[in-house]
Design an enzyme around this catalytic site. Structure first.
Site, mmCIF file in Angstrom:
data_model
loop_
_atom_site.group_PDB
_atom_site.id
_atom_site.type_symbol
_atom_site.label_atom_id
_atom_site.label_comp_id
_atom_site.label_asym_id
_atom_site.label_seq_id
_atom_site.Cartn_x
_atom_site.Cartn_y
_atom_site.Cartn_z
ATOM 1 N N PRO A 1 -6.550 -4.609 10.608
ATOM 2 C CA PRO A 1 -7.825 -4.784 11.360
ATOM 3 C C PRO A 1 -7.896 -3.453 11.726
ATOM 4 O O PRO A 1 -7.880 -3.204 12.549
ATOM 5 C CB PRO A 1 -7.963 -5.799 11.826
ATOM 6 C CG PRO A 1 -6.801 -6.791 12.112
ATOM 7 C CD PRO A 1 -5.691 -5.572 11.529
ATOM 8 N N HIS B 1 1.123 -1.241 0.294
ATOM 9 C CA HIS B 1 0.049 0.763 -0.047
ATOM 10 C C HIS B 1 1.048 0.813 0.132
ATOM 11 O O HIS B 1 1.230 1.716 1.298
ATOM 12 C CB HIS B 1 -0.866 -0.139 1.346
ATOM 13 C CG HIS B 1 -1.982 -1.501 1.411
ATOM 14 N ND1 HIS B 1 -1.084 -2.089 1.705
ATOM 15 C CD2 HIS B 1 -3.468 -1.320 0.959
ATOM 16 C CE1 HIS B 1 -2.333 -3.456 1.430
ATOM 17 N NE2 HIS B 1 -3.152 -2.414 1.060
ATOM 18 N N PHE C 1 -21.107 -11.903 24.852
ATOM 19 C CA PHE C 1 -20.449 -10.885 24.003
ATOM 20 C C PHE C 1 -18.822 -10.677 23.589
ATOM 21 O O PHE C 1 -18.134 -10.146 22.964
ATOM 22 C CB PHE C 1 -20.470 -9.266 24.701
ATOM 23 C CG PHE C 1 -22.540 -9.295 24.408
ATOM 24 C CD1 PHE C 1 -23.158 -8.888 23.814
ATOM 25 C CD2 PHE C 1 -22.595 -8.909 26.217
ATOM 26 C CE1 PHE C 1 -24.590 -9.141 23.562
ATOM 27 C CE2 PHE C 1 -24.108 -8.781 26.243
ATOM 28 C CZ PHE C 1 -24.988 -8.944 24.981
ATOM 29 N N HIS D 1 -2.120 -0.485 6.873
ATOM 30 C CA HIS D 1 -1.995 -1.220 5.741
ATOM 31 C C HIS D 1 -0.754 -0.035 4.765
ATOM 32 O O HIS D 1 -0.931 -0.419 4.755
ATOM 33 C CB HIS D 1 -3.215 -0.658 5.346
ATOM 34 C CG HIS D 1 -3.778 0.104 4.748
ATOM 35 N ND1 HIS D 1 -4.868 0.230 6.030
ATOM 36 C CD2 HIS D 1 -3.776 1.370 4.024
ATOM 37 C CE1 HIS D 1 -4.893 1.845 5.899
ATOM 38 N NE2 HIS D 1 -4.803 2.359 4.450
ATOM 39 N N HIS E 1 -3.919 3.167 -3.615
ATOM 40 C CA HIS E 1 -4.051 2.821 -2.526
ATOM 41 C C HIS E 1 -3.715 1.473 -1.976
ATOM 42 O O HIS E 1 -2.345 1.821 -0.589
ATOM 43 C CB HIS E 1 -5.818 2.459 -1.981
ATOM 44 C CG HIS E 1 -6.193 2.134 -0.529
ATOM 45 N ND1 HIS E 1 -5.387 1.937 1.200
ATOM 46 C CD2 HIS E 1 -6.614 0.369 -0.574
ATOM 47 C CE1 HIS E 1 -6.278 1.461 1.926
ATOM 48 N NE2 HIS E 1 -6.565 0.314 0.569
ATOM 49 N N HIS F 1 -28.503 -14.159 24.504
ATOM 50 C CA HIS F 1 -27.346 -13.983 24.871
ATOM 51 C C HIS F 1 -26.815 -15.236 25.700
ATOM 52 O O HIS F 1 -26.042 -15.604 26.690
ATOM 53 C CB HIS F 1 -28.412 -13.321 27.007
ATOM 54 C CG HIS F 1 -28.595 -12.301 27.144
ATOM 55 N ND1 HIS F 1 -29.608 -11.801 25.996
ATOM 56 C CD2 HIS F 1 -28.253 -11.007 27.209
ATOM 57 C CE1 HIS F 1 -29.506 -9.878 25.871
ATOM 58 N NE2 HIS F 1 -28.055 -9.610 26.511
ATOM 59 N N ASP G 1 -32.811 -14.742 30.253
ATOM 60 C CA ASP G 1 -32.505 -14.231 29.649
ATOM 61 C C ASP G 1 -32.765 -14.663 28.082
ATOM 62 O O ASP G 1 -33.031 -13.696 27.092
ATOM 63 C CB ASP G 1 -31.324 -13.150 29.356
ATOM 64 C CG ASP G 1 -31.428 -12.187 30.571
ATOM 65 O OD1 ASP G 1 -32.001 -11.625 30.419
ATOM 66 O OD2 ASP G 1 -30.398 -11.638 31.007
ATOM 67 N N ARG H 1 -23.626 -18.279 35.928
ATOM 68 C CA ARG H 1 -24.524 -17.630 36.410
ATOM 69 C C ARG H 1 -25.145 -18.185 38.332
ATOM 70 O O ARG H 1 -25.090 -17.629 39.089
ATOM 71 C CB ARG H 1 -25.807 -16.762 35.833
ATOM 72 C CG ARG H 1 -26.426 -15.959 36.861
ATOM 73 C CD ARG H 1 -27.870 -15.742 35.688
ATOM 74 N NE ARG H 1 -28.475 -14.552 36.232
ATOM 75 C CZ ARG H 1 -30.133 -14.611 36.628
ATOM 76 N NH1 ARG H 1 -30.517 -15.913 36.003
ATOM 77 N NH2 ARG H 1 -30.954 -13.956 37.316
ATOM 78 N N ASP I 1 -9.594 6.838 7.304
ATOM 79 C CA ASP I 1 -10.456 6.608 6.887
ATOM 80 C C ASP I 1 -11.396 5.457 7.694
ATOM 81 O O ASP I 1 -12.505 5.273 8.032
ATOM 82 C CB ASP I 1 -11.208 7.452 5.785
ATOM 83 C CG ASP I 1 -11.069 8.627 5.185
ATOM 84 O OD1 ASP I 1 -11.098 9.704 5.751
ATOM 85 O OD2 ASP I 1 -9.750 9.027 3.957
ATOM 86 N N GLY I 2 -10.800 4.702 7.493
ATOM 87 C CA GLY I 2 -11.464 3.391 7.738
ATOM 88 C C GLY I 2 -11.789 2.913 8.810
ATOM 89 O O GLY I 2 -12.335 2.412 9.100
ATOM 90 N N GLU J 1 -18.037 -2.971 24.726
ATOM 91 C CA GLU J 1 -16.943 -4.470 24.759
ATOM 92 C C GLU J 1 -15.845 -4.199 23.753
ATOM 93 O O GLU J 1 -15.518 -4.823 24.678
ATOM 94 C CB GLU J 1 -18.125 -5.667 23.931
ATOM 95 C CG GLU J 1 -18.597 -5.919 25.965
ATOM 96 C CD GLU J 1 -20.156 -5.330 24.879
ATOM 97 O OE1 GLU J 1 -20.037 -4.569 23.661
ATOM 98 O OE2 GLU J 1 -21.162 -5.334 25.504
ATOM 99 N N HIS K 1 -22.338 -15.285 32.869
ATOM 100 C CA HIS K 1 -23.222 -15.971 32.218
ATOM 101 C C HIS K 1 -23.126 -17.149 30.930
ATOM 102 O O HIS K 1 -23.623 -16.803 30.423
ATOM 103 C CB HIS K 1 -24.065 -14.603 32.203
ATOM 104 C CG HIS K 1 -24.453 -14.000 32.612
ATOM 105 N ND1 HIS K 1 -23.844 -13.864 33.982
ATOM 106 C CD2 HIS K 1 -26.019 -13.400 33.240
ATOM 107 C CE1 HIS K 1 -24.536 -12.792 35.313
ATOM 108 N NE2 HIS K 1 -25.403 -12.800 34.745
#
Lengths: 662, 662
Positions: free
Chosen positions: A119, A29, A435, A69, A260, A471, A467, A518, A156-157, A409, A459
Site C-alpha cells: 500500500p 513487478h 478519524f 511492489h 511495471h 464527528h 460537533d 467524552r 512515484d506512487g 492521523e 469522542h
C-alpha cells in the site's frame, strides 16, 4: 574487471533474479528492481550497516522498500547478501503459497524484511517512525549503542499518496537527519507517464518542509555514493531524487509502463540478457559476482562486533534494560502497579469520562513503563494522552516522551508502526474515533504485521454531542471489529479502562484501539477483583439469582444504560442480568463453555450500543433486540441525542417488556 | 463612515454573531470566524457571485468552508446576506437538535451550504472536484452558461492533512485557474502554535505543484481584494496565504489556542465588545450594517438575471439537457439500453471477470449517459473503467470524460464528491477494493451528503491472487456495508453487474461501491428477466421444488461455488436452494414478507463469501454455517488460495452434510 564493470555486474545480478523470478511466477513487478538495481547495489555494498548472520541486531541501519511492489529487489538483495531466510529456492518460489517471498514484502516472513509494504506511502511513514525511534533510543542509551540510519526507496506512487505529505512534513519538522529517502524517479506509473497526472516538483516540495535535497543519476554509482555521503552529513532529512529508467536494460519495454507489473516474456528477456551482457541461465549468478555480494554481506560484521563489545562494556542495568525493551517485555513492576491502582479505584468509585480515566491510568502506566511514547494528532487536551511524565519531543530534544503529531492521523499511525517495528518503544497516541477512518490503512498494517501500537480514540459516539454527524462514530465499532488481529476495546468505566490498557500493553502481537467517551460515566465495578475481567472480552457484570428473563448486553457508555434498565426491570419483578462487552475479539477467543455461559439462555436478549447493530447478532441472535443507531448522528447536546435516537434506559426496558409479553 | 470603517463594522457583525451563538450554545469555535471575518467580508461583498433568492442557481460561484469548525462564519454570512434558510432564529439555535446550524456545516440542512465539512482537508478536495466540474461543464455548455469560480477558506489543519497534497497536486496539474484557496494562516492549532509540529513553507509547497501564490495581510481589506483580483486573472489555481489573528479582537485570548474551540466567556466577550467598539446586544446587528449586508446580498442579482436571459436565449435542446443533467435525471434512453444489453447477455452467457463485465456495461452506459465522468487512481487497465467514449481530460482540454486521478485515492473520492455536489455530472471511478480504506472518509461524507458517486473497486478478495494480503480485502465487505446510506454491491456475474450499475446510477441519494473480481466468472443468470433482480438485494437464484434442506447464500465470485455445491447436493439427493446476495442494504429495504421468503426455513443455512463472517448472521442465524475468511490472506495463485482457505464447493457440501446429520 573495472570497479564500474563489477558494479554493473553486481547490479545485473539483482536485475536478472527479479526478471527470472517474475517470469517463473508469471506474476510480479520487474520494472522497479531493474531500474533501482544500481541504487540498491551502491547502498547495500557501500553504506548500509547490517549483519546477515544477525539480522535483528538492534543497531543495524534500516532499509524500507516503500515501493513494495518491487519486492524482488529486496529478495534478490537478501539472497545475494547471504541472509539465511532467503536461499535461491525461496526466490524460485516467488509469490507461491507458503514462500517467504510474497508478492509484496511481508514483515515476519523472513529476517531482513523490516516492514510490510505495498500500500503506497506506508513505508515512508514507517521509516519516519523508525527514524524517530532511533533518535529517541539514542537519547536514552547513547550513541555507543544506538547510531544508525534509516534508508527508504520510494516510488512515484509513494510520493503521490497524501500520507507522504504527512510523513515528510513531520520528518522535516523534527529534523530527522538520519533519514535518507531515495526517490526512484522513473517518471512512470501504471497508467503511463507520471506527467499525465502530476506536475509536482517533488524536490521543491520536500525542500518546502525543511529537507536537504539532492539530484542524481540513478544509474551512476559514483554519483549515488556521493549523494548518500552528503545525505549522511546533513543536519536535515535528505531526499535523493534519483533519475532512473524503469525496466533498465529491457530492449523494447524499458522506460514504459509495460515493464511495471507484468513478466517481461521470453523474447524481451532474451533481449535484455543481450543488452546487459548477461549470458547466464535463469537464476544463475556467476560465482565471482555471488562472491562479491557475499563479501559485501560481511562488510559491516566488524561494526557489529565493535557494537557488541561496547554493549558488553555497558553497565549491567543498561544492558538489561536495553534488552528488555527490545524484547518488548514490560517492566517487573507493571502488574503490581495496575493492581494497586485497581484497588484504589474500587475504593474511590470515581465518575469520569473514560478519556479522563485513560489519562489517569496513563499516569500510572507512564510511571512504571519508561518506553511508552505518547502523542496525539493535535487533540492533546481532548484525548488526554499527555501525562506528567511525558514532555514533548522537539527537533532539538528527543529526551521527551510525547509527540505532537499534528493534524496527520495517517502519518501518525504509520510512524507508530515504524516505531514499534524499530523496537524498544511502545507507541500510543490519540485521535478522535471518527478519524480512525483517516488512518485505517496503517492500523490494518499494524494488525497484519503483529505490531503493538495502541490507539487512544476518544469522542467515541453521539455522546460527543454538538460537533455533529461528521464527528460522531456510528459504523466505526463494527468497522474496527472487522479488522483481523486488531483488538478493539470499548471500556465502560475507569476500571475497565485500566484493564483494557493492561491488555493492550500485554499484547505484543497486535494493535489495539481504545474507544473512549467524552461524557462522564460512573464506576460500574463495585468491588476489587484481582482478575482482569475485561480479558474475557465479555463478562457478567450483574448476575441474576433466578433464571433471568432478560439479558442486557452493552459496551462502553451504554453499560450505564444497561445497568439502569436492569434496576428498573428488577423493580418490576423481572429477573435480568447485565453483560459488559469491552471486546468482541477477546470474547471470541474464550472457551465455548465460557461463551455459552456468558450469553446465557434468557428468553429475551437485548444489546445496547450507540452504534450500528452489525456484529451484535453474535450475542443476541438475529431475533434479538438491538437498541442503537441505524443512520448518522446529529448536532445537539449529547443527552438530547440519546433521547432523540432512543438509546435510553426506557427504550431498553420497553423493548424487553414488550418482547417478554409477545 | 469611511469605507474601511464600514468594512470593519460589517466584519464585526460576523464576529459577534459567531461569538454570541457559540456562547449561547456553550459550544463551538469562535476563533476562526473572528479571524477570517475580514477575508469573508471582502469575498462575499465584492467578489462572490451568488443570489440569496436563488441559492441553487447553477452558475453561482461556489464557496467551501474547508475549515468546517468555523461554521458560524458561514451561518453568519448566510443570515447577513438574506438567505431564507438562515434567519436569526437559526443562529440562536446553533448546535441544537433540528437546527439548520449544526456544529459543522451540513449539506442539505439549508440552501447556501455547498458541502459538509469538518473532517479536515475534505472541503479542499471537494473544491477541486467542483472546479473540475466547472471546467467540464463550461466545455460542454459554453461560457455563457457556465463561468464561475470556486473559493475555499482552508485552515492550517486542512493543509496538514495528507489529502491536501493529493488535492492540490491534482489541481495544479489540471491548471484549475478558477480555483482560489484562501489559507487562514493564523499559526494556531488545538495543541498550540502550529510551529510545535510543522515547519512547512506552505506557499513554496503549493508553488511546487504549479500554483500561483500570493501573500496578504488577512485583516487588510484592500490587500485581500487585490489578491483575489490577481487570483482571478491567473492561469493557474491560486493560493492566497492570508496572515490572520485567530480570535481577532479578543483582548486576552486572540492569537492563542484558547479561542479555537470553546466559548469566550462573559468577561472576554465584554472585552471584545470594547476592543472592537461593538456596544450592541447579543445577536443584535445595527440596522445600517444589516442593510449594507443585505445590499451586498443583492450585488449579483443582475448577473443572475443576465445569465437567465442567456439561458432563455439558448436553443431548446441545450436548455433541456442542461436542466436534465443538473436535476440529476438520467436520459430517456437509458432503461431501454440496459434491457437490450441484458437480453444480449442472456443469449450469449459470457464468462468473464466482473471488472471486465463492468467495462462492457460501461460501454453501454457511457454511450447513452453523456454526463458520466470516469476515472481511476492509476489503475485504468486493472479497473477497466475507461471505455471508447471517454477520452482523457488534460490541462488543456476538458472535452474528455476520463480523469487520470493518479495515485490519490483520497483526493479522488473527495473530488468526486465535489463534482456530484456541483451538479450536472455523474462521477465514477476506479481503484482496488483494498484502497477503499484510503478514501473511506470521503466515501462516508458522500453517504452523509446523499451524493451519487460510484466507486468501481476491483480485485475484491483473495481472488486477486499473488499480490498477497496487503492487497486482499477480507474485512472490507463488512466495513463498507457498515456505512449508513452507502450501497455496497458485489455482483456475481455480468448480468448482476449490469443490474448493480443500473441501481447505482438510478440512486440519486447516495453513493455506491461496486466490488468486482479480477478472476473470471461464468454467467449465472440463465434466462432474460426484465425485472432488476439485484434491486431486491438478495433473491433466490436457484429454487428447490421440494422443501429445501439446505439454503446456500453467497455474493460475488462465491455464487459460483454456491451453485456448484448446490449441484452436488442435489446429486446426493439433498434438496437445496441458492440465494444470490448482491447487496445487504437493498435486501434490508425489502418487505418483511419478502425477506422471510428469501431467507426461507431450510434447517441448514450456509453462507459463502471470501470475507469475514460479520453481517452474515442476518441470513444464516448465529448457528448458521459460514465458509469464508477468519484472518488475512496470502500470496499465491488464486485457485490455490481458495483451496488453502477452504472456500470451496467441497467445503460447502461437507459443512452442509455434516450439519444435516448432526
Amino acid at each position: 574487471m573495472s570497479d564500474l564493470e563489477k558494479h554493473q555486474r553486481m547490479a545485473n545480478a539483482i536485475r536478472f533474479l527479479a526478471i527470472d523470478a517474475v517470469e517463473q511466477a508469471k506474476s510480479g513487478h520487474p520494472g522497479l528492481p531493474m531500474g533501482a538495481a544500481d541504487i540498491a547495489t551502491v547502498l547495500f555494498t557501500e553504506f548500509l550497516k547490517f549483519d546477515p548472520t544477525a539480522p535483528s541486531w538492534a543497531d543495524r541501519d534500516r532499509f524500507v522498500l516503500s515501493a513494495g511492489h518491487g519486492s524482488m529487489l529486496l529478495y534478490s538483495l537478501l539472497y545475494l547478501l547471504g541472509y539465511e531466510d532467503f536461499p535461491l529456492e525461496e526466490l524460485k518460489n516467488f509469490r507461491q503459497l507458503g514462500a517467504k517471498t510474497a508478492g509484496h514484502p511481508e514483515f515476519g516472513h523472513g529476517a531482513g524484511i523490516e516492514t510490510t509494504t505495498g500500500p503506497l506511502g506506508q513505508g515512508l511513514g514507517n521509516a519516519v517512525g523508525m527514524a524517530i525511534a532511533e533518535r529517541l533510543q539514542e537519547e536514552r542509551f547513547g550513541k555507543d549503542l544506538v547510531n544508525h540510519y534509516t534508508y527508504v526507496l520510494a516510488g512515484d506512487g509513494c510520493l503521490m499518496e497524501g500520507i507522504s505529505q504527512e510523513a515528510l512534513s513531520l520528518a522535516g519538522h523534527l529534523k530527522l537527519n538520519k533519514l535518507i529517502v531515495i526517490w526512484d524517479d522513473n517518471g512512470i506509473s501504471i497508467d503511463g507517464a507520471v506527467s499525465i497526472t502530476d506536475s509536482t516538483d517533488q524536490v521543491a516540495r520536500f525542500a518546502a518542509s525543511g529537507w536537504n535535497t539532492l539530484n542524481v543519476d540513478g544509474h551512476d554509482p559514483d554519483g549515488i555514493a556521493a549523494a548518500i555521503r552528503q545525505a549522511q552529513a546533513s543536519d536535515k532529512p535528505t531526499l535523493i531524487a534519483a533519475k532512473t529508467t524503469i525496466g533498465f536494460g529491457a530492449p523494447t519495454k524499458a522506460g514504459t509502463a509495460k515493464v511495471h507489473g507484468a513478466p517481461l516474456g521470453a523474447e524481451e528477456i532474451a533481449g535484455t540478457r543481450e543488452t546487459l551482457n548477461w549470458p547466464h541461465e535463469p537464476f544463475e549468478v556467476p560465482s565471482d559476482i555471488l562472491d562479491a555480494w557475499r563479501i559485501a554481506g560481511l562488510r559491516s560484521a566488524h561494526a557489529h562486533k565493535d557494537w557488541q563489545k561496547r554493549f558488553n562494556d555497558a553497565d549491567t542495568e543498561t544492558r538489561a534494560e536495553f534488552e528488555r525493551r527490545n524484547r518488548g517485555d514490560l517492566p517487573a513492576g507493571f502488574e503490581q502497579a495496575v493492581l494497586d491502582y485497581k484497588k484504589k479505584l474500587a475504593e474511590e468509585q470515581p465518575t469520569m469520562a473514560t478519556r479522563k480515566a485513560s489519562e489517569a491510568v496513563l499516569g500510572v502506566i507512564n510511571g512504571v513503563i519508561p518506553e511508552t511514547i505518547g502523542g496525539s494528532a493535535d487533540l492533546t487536551g481532548s484525548n488526554n494522552t499527555k501525562t506528567a511524565q511525558t514532555n514533548p519531543v522537539t527537533p532539538d530534544d528527543f529526551s521527551g516522551r510525547y509527540i505532537h503529531y499534528g493534524i496527520r492521523e495517517h502519518g501518525m499511525a504509520a510512524a507508530m508502526n515504524g516505531m514499534a517495528l524499530h523496537g524498544g518503544l511502545i507507541p500510543y497516541s490519540g485521535g478522535f474515533l471518527i478519524f480512525s477512518d483517516y488512518c485505517r490503512p496503517s492500523i490494518r498494517l499494524a494488525a497484519l504485521m503483529n505490531q503493538r501500537v495502541i490507539h487512544v480514540m476518544t469522542h467515541d459516539s453521539i455522546g460527543l454531542g454538538e460537533d455533529g454527524p461528521t464527528h460522531q462514530p456510528v459504523e466505526h465499532f463494527a468497522a474496527l471489529r472487522a479488522i483481523p488481529n486488531l483488538t478493539f476495546f470499548r471500556p465502560a468505566d475507569i476500571t475497565e479502562t485500566l484493564e483494557c490498557w493492561q491488555l493492550s500493553l500485554e499484547n505484543k502481537d497486535g494493535p489495539s484501539v481504545l474507544a473512549l467517551t467524552r461524557q462522564n460515566l460512573p464506576s460500574q465495578r463495585k468491588t476489587f477483583e484481582e482478575k482482569n475481567l475485561s480479558a474475557n472480552g465479555a463478562y457478567v457484570l450483574i448476575d441474576s439469582e433466578d433464571d433471568a428473563a432478560v439479558t442486557i448486553f452493552a459496551s462502553g457508555s451504554e453499560v450505564e444504560i444497561a445497568v439502569d434498565a436492569h434496576k428498573e426491570l428488577m423493580g418490576s419483578g423481572i429477573a435480568a442480568r447485565v453483560v459488559s462487552v469491552p471486546s468482541f475479539e477477546l470474547f471470541e477467543a474464550q472457551s465455548a463453555d465460557y461463551k455459552e455461559a456468558v450469553i446465557g439462555s434468557s428468553p429475551v436478549k437485548v444489546a445496547v450500543e450507540a452504534g450500528i447493530r452489525m456484529g451484535w447478532d453474535r450475542f443476541i441472535g438475529n431475533d434479538g433486540l438491538f437498541i442503537g443507531m441505524t443512520g448518522f448522528g446529529a448536532s445537539a447536546p449529547y443527552k438530547e441525542l440519546y433521547e432523540h435516537f432512543g438509546i435510553t434506559k426506557d427504550a431498553v426496558v420497553a423493548a424487553a417488556k414488550e418482547n417478554l409479553n409477545a
